[in-house]
Enzyme design. Structure first.
Site, PDB file in Angstrom:
ATOM      1  N   GLU A  54      10.052  16.128  14.675  1.00  0.00           N
ATOM      2  CA  GLU A  54      10.448  16.030  13.274  1.00  0.00           C
ATOM      3  C   GLU A  54       9.626  17.019  12.436  1.00  0.00           C
ATOM      4  O   GLU A  54       8.407  16.893  12.362  1.00  0.00           O
ATOM      5  CB  GLU A  54      10.216  14.593  12.780  1.00  0.00           C
ATOM      6  CG  GLU A  54      10.840  14.341  11.438  1.00  0.00           C
ATOM      7  CD  GLU A  54      10.635  12.910  10.963  1.00  0.00           C
ATOM      8  OE1 GLU A  54       9.572  12.331  11.234  1.00  0.00           O
ATOM      9  OE2 GLU A  54      11.540  12.389  10.289  1.00  0.00           O
ATOM     10  N   CYS A  75      13.639  11.013   6.388  1.00  0.00           N
ATOM     11  CA  CYS A  75      13.735  10.606   7.807  1.00  0.00           C
ATOM     12  C   CYS A  75      15.155  10.774   8.314  1.00  0.00           C
ATOM     13  O   CYS A  75      15.363  11.002   9.499  1.00  0.00           O
ATOM     14  CB  CYS A  75      13.251   9.173   7.957  1.00  0.00           C
ATOM     15  SG  CYS A  75      13.926   8.081   6.706  1.00  0.00           S
ATOM     16  N   GLU A  94      10.360   1.570  10.147  1.00  0.00           N
ATOM     17  CA  GLU A  94      11.361   2.600   9.840  1.00  0.00           C
ATOM     18  C   GLU A  94      10.627   3.928   9.989  1.00  0.00           C
ATOM     19  O   GLU A  94       9.806   4.286   9.145  1.00  0.00           O
ATOM     20  CB  GLU A  94      11.885   2.368   8.418  1.00  0.00           C
ATOM     21  CG  GLU A  94      13.247   2.952   8.194  1.00  0.00           C
ATOM     22  CD  GLU A  94      13.157   4.388   7.756  1.00  0.00           C
ATOM     23  OE1 GLU A  94      13.186   5.267   8.648  1.00  0.00           O
ATOM     24  OE2 GLU A  94      13.047   4.642   6.558  1.00  0.00           O
ATOM     25  N   GLY A 139       7.227   5.401   7.846  1.00  0.00           N
ATOM     26  CA  GLY A 139       6.360   6.570   8.017  1.00  0.00           C
ATOM     27  C   GLY A 139       6.559   7.166   9.392  1.00  0.00           C
ATOM     28  O   GLY A 139       7.644   7.048   9.979  1.00  0.00           O
ATOM     29  N   SER A 140       5.511   7.777   9.905  1.00  0.00           N
ATOM     30  CA  SER A 140       5.651   8.514  11.161  1.00  0.00           C
ATOM     31  C   SER A 140       5.635   7.569  12.364  1.00  0.00           C
ATOM     32  O   SER A 140       5.088   6.456  12.301  1.00  0.00           O
ATOM     33  CB  SER A 140       4.525   9.522  11.290  1.00  0.00           C
ATOM     34  OG  SER A 140       3.294   8.845  11.365  1.00  0.00           O
ATOM     35  N   THR A 141       6.202   8.043  13.451  1.00  0.00           N
ATOM     36  CA  THR A 141       6.244   7.239  14.676  1.00  0.00           C
ATOM     37  C   THR A 141       4.827   6.995  15.200  1.00  0.00           C
ATOM     38  O   THR A 141       4.512   5.896  15.680  1.00  0.00           O
ATOM     39  CB  THR A 141       7.119   7.957  15.727  1.00  0.00           C
ATOM     40  OG1 THR A 141       8.437   8.076  15.173  1.00  0.00           O
ATOM     41  CG2 THR A 141       7.202   7.176  17.027  1.00  0.00           C
ATOM     42  N   GLY A 195       3.420   4.264  13.279  1.00  0.00           N
ATOM     43  CA  GLY A 195       4.148   3.050  13.650  1.00  0.00           C
ATOM     44  C   GLY A 195       3.545   2.415  14.904  1.00  0.00           C
ATOM     45  O   GLY A 195       3.386   1.194  14.982  1.00  0.00           O
ATOM     46  N   LYS A 226       0.859  -1.190   0.000  1.00  0.00           N
ATOM     47  CA  LYS A 226       0.000   0.000   0.000  1.00  0.00           C
ATOM     48  C   LYS A 226       0.892   1.236   0.000  1.00  0.00           C
ATOM     49  O   LYS A 226       1.607   1.499   0.962  1.00  0.00           O
ATOM     50  CB  LYS A 226      -0.914   0.038   1.231  1.00  0.00           C
ATOM     51  CG  LYS A 226      -2.008   1.086   1.035  1.00  0.00           C
ATOM     52  CD  LYS A 226      -2.559   1.654   2.318  1.00  0.00           C
ATOM     53  CE  LYS A 226      -1.703   2.716   2.929  1.00  0.00           C
ATOM     54  NZ  LYS A 226      -1.575   3.966   2.153  1.00  0.00           N
TER      55      LYS A 226
HETATM   56  P1  NAD Z   1       2.095   8.510   7.929  1.00  0.00           P
HETATM   57  O1  NAD Z   1       2.853   7.699   8.891  1.00  0.00           O
HETATM   58  O2  NAD Z   1       0.697   8.871   8.274  1.00  0.00           O
HETATM   59  O3  NAD Z   1       2.039   7.799   6.488  1.00  0.00           O
HETATM   60  C1  NAD Z   1       2.965   6.856   6.003  1.00  0.00           C
HETATM   61  C2  NAD Z   1       2.215   5.695   5.376  1.00  0.00           C
HETATM   62  O4  NAD Z   1       1.406   5.057   6.364  1.00  0.00           O
HETATM   63  C3  NAD Z   1       1.236   6.088   4.263  1.00  0.00           C
HETATM   64  O5  NAD Z   1       1.205   5.061   3.288  1.00  0.00           O
HETATM   65  C4  NAD Z   1      -0.091   6.119   4.984  1.00  0.00           C
HETATM   66  O6  NAD Z   1      -1.187   5.921   4.123  1.00  0.00           O
HETATM   67  C5  NAD Z   1       0.060   4.964   5.934  1.00  0.00           C
HETATM   68  N1  NAD Z   1      -0.789   4.995   7.114  1.00  0.00           N
HETATM   69  C6  NAD Z   1      -1.317   6.059   7.746  1.00  0.00           C
HETATM   70  N2  NAD Z   1      -2.082   5.660   8.795  1.00  0.00           N
HETATM   71  C7  NAD Z   1      -2.015   4.319   8.832  1.00  0.00           C
HETATM   72  C8  NAD Z   1      -2.559   3.328   9.696  1.00  0.00           C
HETATM   73  N3  NAD Z   1      -3.334   3.643  10.717  1.00  0.00           N
HETATM   74  N4  NAD Z   1      -2.270   2.039   9.451  1.00  0.00           N
HETATM   75  C9  NAD Z   1      -1.464   1.693   8.428  1.00  0.00           C
HETATM   76  N5  NAD Z   1      -0.938   2.581   7.568  1.00  0.00           N
HETATM   77  C10 NAD Z   1      -1.195   3.883   7.773  1.00  0.00           C
HETATM   78  O7  NAD Z   1       2.911   9.769   7.635  1.00  0.00           O
HETATM   79  P2  NAD Z   1       2.289  11.174   7.208  1.00  0.00           P
HETATM   80  O8  NAD Z   1       1.226  11.614   8.158  1.00  0.00           O
HETATM   81  O9  NAD Z   1       1.957  11.102   5.780  1.00  0.00           O
HETATM   82  O10 NAD Z   1       3.538  12.090   7.471  1.00  0.00           O
HETATM   83  C11 NAD Z   1       3.658  12.739   8.708  1.00  0.00           C
HETATM   84  C12 NAD Z   1       4.993  12.557   9.255  1.00  0.00           C
HETATM   85  O11 NAD Z   1       5.479  11.219   9.085  1.00  0.00           O
HETATM   86  C13 NAD Z   1       6.065  13.362   8.571  1.00  0.00           C
HETATM   87  O12 NAD Z   1       6.048  14.688   8.906  1.00  0.00           O
HETATM   88  C14 NAD Z   1       7.283  12.621   9.042  1.00  0.00           C
HETATM   89  O13 NAD Z   1       7.559  12.992  10.363  1.00  0.00           O
HETATM   90  C15 NAD Z   1       6.869  11.213   9.042  1.00  0.00           C
HETATM   91  N6  NAD Z   1       7.312  10.495   7.846  1.00  0.00           N
HETATM   92  C16 NAD Z   1       8.463   9.791   7.939  1.00  0.00           C
HETATM   93  C17 NAD Z   1       8.908   9.108   6.833  1.00  0.00           C
HETATM   94  C18 NAD Z   1      10.170   8.321   6.863  1.00  0.00           C
HETATM   95  O14 NAD Z   1      10.802   8.163   5.834  1.00  0.00           O
HETATM   96  N7  NAD Z   1      10.567   7.748   7.993  1.00  0.00           N
HETATM   97  C19 NAD Z   1       8.212   9.161   5.650  1.00  0.00           C
HETATM   98  C20 NAD Z   1       7.009   9.880   5.591  1.00  0.00           C
HETATM   99  C21 NAD Z   1       6.576  10.525   6.708  1.00  0.00           C
END
Ligand code: NAD
Length: 496
Positions: free
Chosen positions: A390, A290, A256, A234-236, A239, A181
């Site tokens: 972040e 990140c 990650e 993605g975001s903590t 995570g 996804k």
């Molecule tokens: P996010 O964590 O919401 O999104 C990352 C991915 O997770 C996307 O594919 C999203 O659709 C999916 N996702 C969101 N909610 C989910 C859930 N409940 N269950 C499973 N998957 C889910 O990140 P964001 O809100 O788009 O970005 C916000 C912050 O995240 C950024 O400002 C940054 O701090 C961080 N971020 C980090 C990285 C990285 O490379 N480590 C990448 C993107 C964002």
């Protein structure tokens, strides 16, 4: 370079069981170009029923793919790498329009790194060896690395194509089938990869791509009882949700997450190299990385000279339309994210920081509809929110230090632990400080280096598990221990 991604028509449907199909309820996601917020495409939106279909297709394909000879799996991954390389111009343009990442970077870095990563994992497919353990006399014990099963891959919007390869490469090489996804903001390049995978002959169901919203499709995938592992970037905050969602069937989780990289410049450093490296560390991809070097920590003796050169460099960065080959910094990937980054400029001032550069959108009317933020440099204390949270934008905080004895505590003063860097010509100090940094990665006299052969990942709130390197093959396989009784005369515990 093609001037449009519309010819041939862009694939916008879900990829399930080897076919492109619309979402069952017909829903779509509007995908915007962050340069001007015009609509690029309407992509099918996967929901629970579609995820069920994709997981079922991956489950059905698992016996075929996991039993295929590893070198044949590797050969297909190589073919995918070749197809991506041949499609470089189109893929680079898709990625640039979708993410705002300048074309010079997508063309020269992202695509090439994606190809390199697939090739690395194509090569590893037939090298995942087991071992024989020296156990008690009379027994042979061997350990095999077997695939985990059906894996769910959730990728973010900052480097969609590259992160697809980081997860898909090892998952496939190890013999897993997958449901990926991508982020709702940037689904396009991964759909193109799905087209190429179908063209090079991956068996149906091995690769399934389901664009959808995180809280709907991502959450459902993370909860799914027939998914054996989730790998997430993605975001903590997300995570943590994934860890909770995984509890139902105790699926494996690899995370990650975010980072807040310290970038320390000592007074004996090569300042020209440090200034250039620090600018790349924070401004590349508009700071949406990140591993960005988002906290500059400068020795007081060189701070003024460093800052004057660094700010001059940051001012000279060409901000503009990312499809222009001369552009060095494009827009942020979404309006919402632009607003978030700008809100941190306000927070910085409210908590007593000083904005030394930027902190606003560009004056250029041609960029007015886009999600642009100028390179921003802020003097701040390490206890400030802007030094702990972040920001994920072209936003760097600057803090001064006097004594090396304080540096480990300063570098480690965030909840994150992904990457960090230091610049010095003192060999002993370099290793001493690198050892004291609580991060998964340290760069000495460089920043943001990575390679498919080297493990990538963090500690603390930056998550767990490692992407890339041989280490990641342990994330995508289970150790299976087999005991063989090779001595017919073994004493039995219960003898009748
Ligand atoms: P996010 O964590 O919401 O999104 C990352 C991915 O997770 C996307 O594919 C999203 O659709 C999916 N996702 C969101 N909610 C989910 C859930 N409940 N269950 C499973 N998957 C889910 O990140 P964001 O809100 O788009 O970005 C916000 C912050 O995240 C950024 O400002 C940054 O701090 C961080 N971020 C980090 C990285 C990285 O490379 N480590 C990448 C993107 C964002």
């Amino acid at each position: 370079m093609p001037d449009s991604i519309a010819t041939p028509p862009l694939e916008t449907r879900l990829f399930i069981g080897g076919e492109f199909v619309p979402a069952i309820d017909g829903g779509t996601i509007e995908v915007l170009n962050p340069h001007d917020n015009s609509v690029l495409a309407n992509v099918s939106e996967a929901r629970a029923v579609d995820i069920d279909r994709a997981v079922a297709a991956a489950r059905k394909a698992f016996p075929i793919w996991s039993k295929m000879s590893p070198s044949d799996r590797g050969r297909l991954i190589y073919k995918l790498a070749d197809a991506i390389e041949a499609d470089r111009d189109r893929l680079a343009l898709i990625e640039t329009l979708d993410t705002g990442h300048p074309i010079r970077d997508t063309h020269n870095l992202d695509i090439l790194r994606t190809v390199q990563t697939f090739r690395y994992f194509g090569g590893i497919a037939d090298k995942v060896e087991g071992s024989v353990k020296p156990v008690d006399a009379g027994f042979l014990n061997y350990v095999m690395r077997v695939p985990v099963g059906v894996v769910g891959l959730v990728v973010p919007w900052n480097f969609p194509l590259m992160f697809t390869s980081w997860k898909m490469g090892p998952a496939l090489a190890a013999g897993n089938t997958l449901v990926l996804k991508q982020a709702e903001l940037t689904p396009l390049s991964t759909l193109r990869v799905a087209e190429l995978a179908a063209e090079v002959g991956f068996p149906p169901g091995v690769i399934n791509i389901v664009p959808g919203y995180g809280h709907i499709a991502g959450q459902y995938l993370a909860e799914h009882d027939d998914v054996d592992k989730i790998a997430f970037t993605g975001s903590t905050a997300t995570g943590r949700k994934i860890v909770q969602a995984s509890a139902g069937n105790l699926k494996r989780v690899q995370l990650e997450l975010g980072g807040k990289g310290a970038n320390i410049v000592f007074d004996d450093a090569n300042l020209t190299a440090a200034v250039n490296g620090a600018a790349f560390a924070i401004f590349h991809n508009q700071g949406q990385a990140c591993i960005a070097g988002s906290r500059l920590i400068l020795h007081e003796r060189i701070a003024d000279r460093f800052l004057s050169d660094f700010i001059a460099l940051a001012k000279s960065i060409r901000v503009g339309n990312p499809t222009d080959p001369n552009t060095e910094m494009g827009p942020l990937t979404s309006r919402q994210h632009q607003e978030r980054v700008l809100s941190y400029c306000k927070i910085a001032e409210e908590e007593g920081g000083e904005i030394l550069l930027g902190g606003k959108i560009p004056d250029d009317p041609a960029l007015a509809n886009g999600c642009y933020v100028l390179p921003t440099v802020v003097r701040a204390g390490l206890d400030h929110r802007v030094c702990k949270e972040e920001v994920f934008g072209p936003f760097v905080s600057v803090t001064i230090f006097k004594d090396e004895d304080d540096i480990a505590a300063m570098a480690n003063a965030t909840p994150y632990g992904l990457g960090g860097g230091l610049w010095t010509n003192d060999l002993n100090r370099a290793h001493r400080v690198a050892g004291a940094m609580q991060t998964g990665m340290v760069w000495i006299n460089c920043y943001k280096r990575f390679h498919p052969g080297s493990p990538f990942g963090g500690v603390k709130d930056s998550g767990y598990g490692r992407e890339m390197g041989f280490e990641t093959m342990h994330e995508y396989t289970e150790a299976k221990s087999v005991w063989v009784n090779v001595d017919a005369n073994l004493p039995a515990f219960y003898k009748r």
